[in-house]
Design an enzyme around this catalytic site. Structure first.
Site, PDB file in Angstrom:
ATOM      1  CD  GLN A  56     -71.634  17.274 -44.856  1.00 25.44           C
ATOM      2  OE1 GLN A  56     -70.644  16.832 -44.286  1.00 25.44           O
ATOM      3  NE2 GLN A  56     -72.788  17.442 -44.214  1.00 25.44           N
TER       4      GLN A  56
ATOM      5  CG  HIS B 230     -74.345  23.036 -33.463  1.00 33.96           C
ATOM      6  ND1 HIS B 230     -74.879  24.089 -34.169  1.00 33.96           N
ATOM      7  CD2 HIS B 230     -74.109  22.059 -34.364  1.00 33.96           C
ATOM      8  CE1 HIS B 230     -74.962  23.762 -35.437  1.00 33.96           C
ATOM      9  NE2 HIS B 230     -74.506  22.543 -35.586  1.00 33.96           N
TER      10      HIS B 230
ATOM     11  CG  MET C 274     -82.848  25.460 -32.264  1.00 36.07           C
ATOM     12  SD  MET C 274     -81.804  26.196 -31.013  1.00 36.07           S
ATOM     13  CE  MET C 274     -83.068  26.963 -30.021  1.00 36.07           C
ATOM     14  CB  SER C 275     -81.560  24.040 -38.824  1.00 35.13           C
ATOM     15  OG  SER C 275     -80.837  24.082 -40.039  1.00 35.13           O
ATOM     16  CB  SER C 276     -76.451  26.197 -39.350  1.00 36.86           C
ATOM     17  OG  SER C 276     -75.886  25.496 -38.271  1.00 36.86           O
TER      18      SER C 276
ATOM     19  N   GLY D 115     -70.191  24.301 -37.904  1.00 35.13           N
ATOM     20  CA  GLY D 115     -70.185  25.687 -37.427  1.00 35.13           C
ATOM     21  C   GLY D 115     -71.555  26.333 -37.471  1.00 35.13           C
ATOM     22  CB  ALA D 116     -73.642  28.496 -38.518  1.00 34.58           C
TER      23      ALA D 116
ATOM     24  CG  HIS E 117     -78.222  25.725 -33.873  1.00 31.99           C
ATOM     25  ND1 HIS E 117     -78.482  24.558 -33.199  1.00 31.99           N
ATOM     26  CD2 HIS E 117     -78.047  25.364 -35.173  1.00 31.99           C
ATOM     27  CE1 HIS E 117     -78.512  23.550 -34.028  1.00 31.99           C
ATOM     28  NE2 HIS E 117     -78.231  23.996 -35.243  1.00 31.99           N
TER      29      HIS E 117
ATOM     30  CD  GLN F 134     -75.136  13.780 -40.253  1.00 27.90           C
ATOM     31  OE1 GLN F 134     -74.863  14.350 -41.293  1.00 27.90           O
ATOM     32  NE2 GLN F 134     -75.058  14.385 -39.086  1.00 27.90           N
TER      33      GLN F 134
HETATM   34  O1  PAF Z   1     -74.358  17.153 -39.151  1.00 24.03           O
HETATM   35  C1  PAF Z   1     -73.444  17.866 -39.570  1.00 24.03           C
HETATM   36  O2  PAF Z   1     -73.299  19.020 -39.192  1.00 24.03           O
HETATM   37  C2  PAF Z   1     -72.481  17.293 -40.601  1.00 24.03           C
HETATM   38  O3  PAF Z   1     -73.125  16.457 -41.486  1.00 24.03           O
HETATM   39  C3  PAF Z   1     -71.267  16.591 -39.967  1.00 24.03           C
HETATM   40  C4  PAF Z   1     -71.683  15.351 -39.186  1.00 24.03           C
HETATM   41  C5  PAF Z   1     -70.531  17.553 -39.052  1.00 24.03           C
HETATM   42  C6  PAF Z   1     -70.299  16.136 -41.056  1.00 24.03           C
HETATM   43  O4  PAF Z   1     -69.832  17.208 -41.807  1.00 24.03           O
END
Ligand code: PAF
Length: 283
Positions: free
Chosen positions: A61, A37, A184-186, A31-32, A34, A153
């Site tokens: 996480q 996404h 860009m990052s939340s 979510g949040a 930008h 990731q």
């Molecule tokens: O990259 C993210 O936003 C998170 O790590 C993900 C892949 C949605 C898993 O919670």
């Protein structure tokens, strides 16, 4: 656009779409939302018949409870943004739906998580691996979309997909940047005005490191120059600046010995931790 909060109704709904041979795409998010996404969503709607976006801030996480508590929750705005794109389904579960009981299964990524995010955020990737596996099982997509900003990731999810035979096509989407280069990052939402003006130094540091390496300087000298540059900003605290092999994520000592090299960084501005990366080359 339909919003589901529970697994069973979502599964039945998607089973019907699958029986019609729809190509289903999944965009997992916390979510949040930008523009980064939204780019993932656009890529998904372009290449799939049916787009599912998950919005779930996965508690497992977060190695830092303050980071979890401060993680922005903008579900109303997120849904408005997604409605304007061609999104078919949003899956927005509560924690109790995803984790109705204590989980015992653990996921480890061996040497892939010994450095960078894996090193500085213990258990982070175990939590990512668990939630992504659950999302893959719940949605069972044909394709899943992830941003290149989360470089490590992405590598781990590809390995998860291979090791657990999910058979999902994993598509990586380039990082979207602000005009001044900031990825860009939340978490950018949590920067103060002053921190926000300094934040592009993170990307500039990666570019400086790239220039130094491509001009023939050694990895050691190039890293030293780039570190000195970023450390001259007293409001930034560098956590790591690494030159790694893009496939194995192993530390690179001489770029000539590798065919694909990436540069990765993590730094704090106040209590906001930001990450970024740059491909040096792929040959
Ligand atoms: O990259 C993210 O936003 C998170 O790590 C993900 C892949 C949605 C898993 O919670």
């Amino acid at each position: 656009m339909q919003v589901f909060t529970e697994i069973m109704p979502l599964r039945s709904f998607l089973a019907e779409k699958k029986s019609q041979n729809f190509k289903i795409g999944l965009v997992p998010t916390m979510g949040a939302l930008h523009d980064g996404h939204l780019k993932l969503v656009e890529e998904c709607t372009k290449s799939c018949d049916f787009t599912v976006v998950s919005i779930f801030v996965n508690p497992k996480q977060f190695n830092d409870s303050a980071d979890f508590e401060n993680y922005p929750n903008l579900i109303g705005q997120d849904l408005e943004k997604l409605k304007k794109l061609d999104v078919d389904v949003v899956y927005n579960p509560e924690s109790t739906e995803m984790y109705p009981e204590e989980t015992y299964v653990t996921i480890g990524f061996g040497k892939l998580e010994k450095s960078m995010e894996g090193y500085f955020r213990p258990n982070h990737f175990g939590g990512v691996g668990l939630v992504v596996s659950k999302l893959f099982n719940i949605v069972s997509p044909d394709v899943a979309f992830f941003g290149q900003k989360d470089f490590q990731q992405l590598a781990l999810i590809r390995k998860l997909n291979a090791d657990l035979s999910f058979g999902i096509e994993i598509v990586s989407v380039p990082t979207v940047r602000e005009n001044d280069g900031l990825a860009m990052s939340s978490r950018n939402l949590r920067l103060t005005e002053e921190e926000r003006t300094v934040a592009p130094v993170i990307y500039k540091t990666l570019n400086l490191l790239k220039e130094e390496l491509l001009s023939g300087k050694t990895v050691e000298d190039s890293r030293r120059t780039a570190k000195t540059y970023i450390e001259s900003y007293r409001s930034i605290r560098l956590e790591y600046l690494e030159v790694v092999d893009s496939n194995s994520l192993a530390q690179v000592f001489s770029i000539d010995q590798h065919s694909q090299v990436s540069l990765c960084i993590a730094a704090y501005l106040g209590d906001v931790r930001l990450i970024d990366n740059l491909y040096l080359f792929s040959r």
